[in-house]
Design a protein around this motif. Structure first.
Motif, PDB file in Angstrom:
ATOM      1  N   ARG A 119       0.862  -1.180   0.000  1.00  0.00           N
ATOM      2  CA  ARG A 119       0.000   0.000   0.000  1.00  0.00           C
ATOM      3  C   ARG A 119       0.899   1.230   0.000  1.00  0.00           C
ATOM      4  O   ARG A 119       1.988   1.203   0.566  1.00  0.00           O
ATOM      5  CB  ARG A 119      -0.883   0.031   1.246  1.00  0.00           C
ATOM      6  N   LEU A 120       0.420   2.287  -0.623  1.00  0.00           N
ATOM      7  CA  LEU A 120       1.117   3.566  -0.622  1.00  0.00           C
ATOM      8  C   LEU A 120       0.377   4.473   0.350  1.00  0.00           C
ATOM      9  O   LEU A 120      -0.839   4.608   0.256  1.00  0.00           O
ATOM     10  CB  LEU A 120       1.084   4.164  -2.031  1.00  0.00           C
ATOM     11  N   GLY A 176       3.569  13.964   1.239  1.00  0.00           N
ATOM     12  CA  GLY A 176       4.434  12.914   1.762  1.00  0.00           C
ATOM     13  C   GLY A 176       3.971  11.560   1.272  1.00  0.00           C
ATOM     14  O   GLY A 176       2.772  11.309   1.141  1.00  0.00           O
ATOM     15  N   VAL A 177       4.940  10.682   0.994  1.00  0.00           N
ATOM     16  CA  VAL A 177       4.627   9.349   0.477  1.00  0.00           C
ATOM     17  C   VAL A 177       5.392   8.296   1.277  1.00  0.00           C
ATOM     18  O   VAL A 177       6.577   8.469   1.580  1.00  0.00           O
ATOM     19  CB  VAL A 177       4.991   9.233  -1.019  1.00  0.00           C
ATOM     20  N   ALA A 178       4.702   7.218   1.614  1.00  0.00           N
ATOM     21  CA  ALA A 178       5.292   6.076   2.300  1.00  0.00           C
ATOM     22  C   ALA A 178       4.792   4.810   1.616  1.00  0.00           C
ATOM     23  O   ALA A 178       3.799   4.844   0.876  1.00  0.00           O
ATOM     24  CB  ALA A 178       4.900   6.080   3.774  1.00  0.00           C
ATOM     25  N   VAL A 179       5.454   3.701   1.868  1.00  0.00           N
ATOM     26  CA  VAL A 179       5.033   2.417   1.301  1.00  0.00           C
ATOM     27  C   VAL A 179       5.212   1.349   2.374  1.00  0.00           C
ATOM     28  O   VAL A 179       6.011   1.509   3.300  1.00  0.00           O
ATOM     29  CB  VAL A 179       5.851   2.078   0.025  1.00  0.00           C
ATOM     30  N   MET A 209       3.110  -5.178   6.993  1.00  0.00           N
ATOM     31  CA  MET A 209       3.580  -5.127   8.383  1.00  0.00           C
ATOM     32  C   MET A 209       4.197  -3.779   8.751  1.00  0.00           C
ATOM     33  O   MET A 209       3.940  -3.260   9.819  1.00  0.00           O
ATOM     34  CB  MET A 209       4.623  -6.228   8.627  1.00  0.00           C
ATOM     35  N   LEU A 210       5.033  -3.228   7.853  1.00  0.00           N
ATOM     36  CA  LEU A 210       5.821  -2.061   8.214  1.00  0.00           C
ATOM     37  C   LEU A 210       5.789  -0.995   7.122  1.00  0.00           C
ATOM     38  O   LEU A 210       6.107  -1.266   5.962  1.00  0.00           O
ATOM     39  CB  LEU A 210       7.277  -2.487   8.461  1.00  0.00           C
ATOM     40  N   ALA A 211       5.429   0.221   7.515  1.00  0.00           N
ATOM     41  CA  ALA A 211       5.428   1.365   6.601  1.00  0.00           C
ATOM     42  C   ALA A 211       6.778   2.070   6.679  1.00  0.00           C
ATOM     43  O   ALA A 211       7.336   2.227   7.773  1.00  0.00           O
ATOM     44  CB  ALA A 211       4.312   2.332   6.982  1.00  0.00           C
ATOM     45  N   THR A 212       7.301   2.481   5.526  1.00  0.00           N
ATOM     46  CA  THR A 212       8.566   3.216   5.475  1.00  0.00           C
ATOM     47  C   THR A 212       8.409   4.423   4.548  1.00  0.00           C
ATOM     48  O   THR A 212       7.659   4.370   3.572  1.00  0.00           O
ATOM     49  CB  THR A 212       9.719   2.330   4.954  1.00  0.00           C
ATOM     50  N   PRO A 213       9.127   5.520   4.844  1.00  0.00           N
ATOM     51  CA  PRO A 213       9.036   6.712   4.000  1.00  0.00           C
ATOM     52  C   PRO A 213       9.608   6.459   2.608  1.00  0.00           C
ATOM     53  O   PRO A 213      10.537   5.668   2.455  1.00  0.00           O
ATOM     54  CB  PRO A 213       9.866   7.758   4.746  1.00  0.00           C
ATOM     55  N   VAL A 214       9.046   7.144   1.610  1.00  0.00           N
ATOM     56  CA  VAL A 214       9.522   7.009   0.231  1.00  0.00           C
ATOM     57  C   VAL A 214      10.086   8.332  -0.270  1.00  0.00           C
ATOM     58  O   VAL A 214      11.258   8.436  -0.603  1.00  0.00           O
ATOM     59  CB  VAL A 214       8.395   6.531  -0.716  1.00  0.00           C
ATOM     60  N   GLU A 215       9.251   9.352  -0.353  1.00  0.00           N
ATOM     61  CA  GLU A 215       9.705  10.645  -0.853  1.00  0.00           C
ATOM     62  C   GLU A 215       8.665  11.711  -0.567  1.00  0.00           C
ATOM     63  O   GLU A 215       7.556  11.417  -0.147  1.00  0.00           O
ATOM     64  CB  GLU A 215      10.016  10.601  -2.345  1.00  0.00           C
ATOM     65  N   LEU A 248       4.703   6.183  -8.866  1.00  0.00           N
ATOM     66  CA  LEU A 248       5.051   5.439  -7.652  1.00  0.00           C
ATOM     67  C   LEU A 248       4.117   4.244  -7.446  1.00  0.00           C
ATOM     68  O   LEU A 248       4.563   3.178  -7.014  1.00  0.00           O
ATOM     69  CB  LEU A 248       5.023   6.360  -6.434  1.00  0.00           C
ATOM     70  N   VAL A 249       2.847   4.405  -7.760  1.00  0.00           N
ATOM     71  CA  VAL A 249       1.890   3.295  -7.670  1.00  0.00           C
ATOM     72  C   VAL A 249       2.349   2.144  -8.560  1.00  0.00           C
ATOM     73  O   VAL A 249       2.354   0.985  -8.146  1.00  0.00           O
ATOM     74  CB  VAL A 249       0.467   3.772  -8.056  1.00  0.00           C
ATOM     75  N   ARG A 250       2.777   2.469  -9.787  1.00  0.00           N
ATOM     76  CA  ARG A 250       3.260   1.427 -10.708  1.00  0.00           C
ATOM     77  C   ARG A 250       4.604   0.854 -10.245  1.00  0.00           C
ATOM     78  O   ARG A 250       4.804  -0.365 -10.259  1.00  0.00           O
ATOM     79  CB  ARG A 250       3.377   1.988 -12.125  1.00  0.00           C
ATOM     80  N   GLU A 251       5.507   1.737  -9.833  1.00  0.00           N
ATOM     81  CA  GLU A 251       6.849   1.306  -9.417  1.00  0.00           C
ATOM     82  C   GLU A 251       6.786   0.320  -8.251  1.00  0.00           C
ATOM     83  O   GLU A 251       7.490  -0.681  -8.230  1.00  0.00           O
ATOM     84  CB  GLU A 251       7.670   2.535  -9.025  1.00  0.00           C
ATOM     85  N   TYR A 252       5.940   0.612  -7.274  1.00  0.00           N
ATOM     86  CA  TYR A 252       5.843  -0.249  -6.092  1.00  0.00           C
ATOM     87  C   TYR A 252       4.769  -1.323  -6.223  1.00  0.00           C
ATOM     88  O   TYR A 252       4.595  -2.130  -5.323  1.00  0.00           O
ATOM     89  CB  TYR A 252       5.602   0.593  -4.834  1.00  0.00           C
TER      90      TYR A 252
END
Length: 153
Positions: free
Chosen positions: A6-7, A17-20, A26-32, A47-51
């Protein structure tokens, strides 16, 4: 718990702000941090396509009273555009009350100075929004928030 990335998105007037999260949710992490403006939707779609995400969890600015105000209307309009750009990926609105304050506190605890915090606060807020949504889904057994659907076309 549903499987899939999930983004997390924290929509602001100036920055987004964007996280994935990982595929197990389980774990969210910052993206950009994406600059708000005409190119923002396109970058988020990339980003939706990339991830390869299954849905976007967007922070919904609900007042402490529980009511939606002008900021919530802006987010809903933004999400309508995002939904069109990323179809068939879902967009889910999730209550973001206190996410920026929580993110700011976490960054302070980690020793980030004022200018260093400003550079990453939106990513941190997106991470808090997404992590809170993931934890809520794990606890409840169902996806929290409001799923948006395309209204035309």
């Amino acid at each position: 718990m549903r499987r899939g990335r999930r983004l997390g998105i924290d929509v602001g007037d100036v920055r987004i702000g964007v996280a994935v999260c990982d595929p197990d949710g389980m774990l969210a992490t910052p993206v950009e941090t994406v600059a708000a403006g005409p190119a923002a939707i396109g970058r988020l779609a990339e980003l939706v396509r990339e991830y390869d995400v299954m849905e976007c969890v967007v922070g919904m600015p609900i007042g402490l009273s529980g009511r939606e105000g002008p900021a919530a209307l802006k987010v809903r309009a933004f999400c309508a555009e995002l939904l069109e750009a990323i179809d068939p990926v879902l967009v889910r609105l999730f209550d973001e009350r206190m996410s920026t304050m929580t993110a700011d506190s976490l960054l302070r605890e980690r020793g980030r100075s004022g200018s260093a915090r400003r550079n990453v606060i939106d990513q941190a807020a997106a991470t808090v929004i997404l992590q809170t949504a993931l934890d809520s889904e794990r606890t409840r057994g169902s996806a929290p928030g409001e799923t948006l659907v395309r209204t035309h076309g």
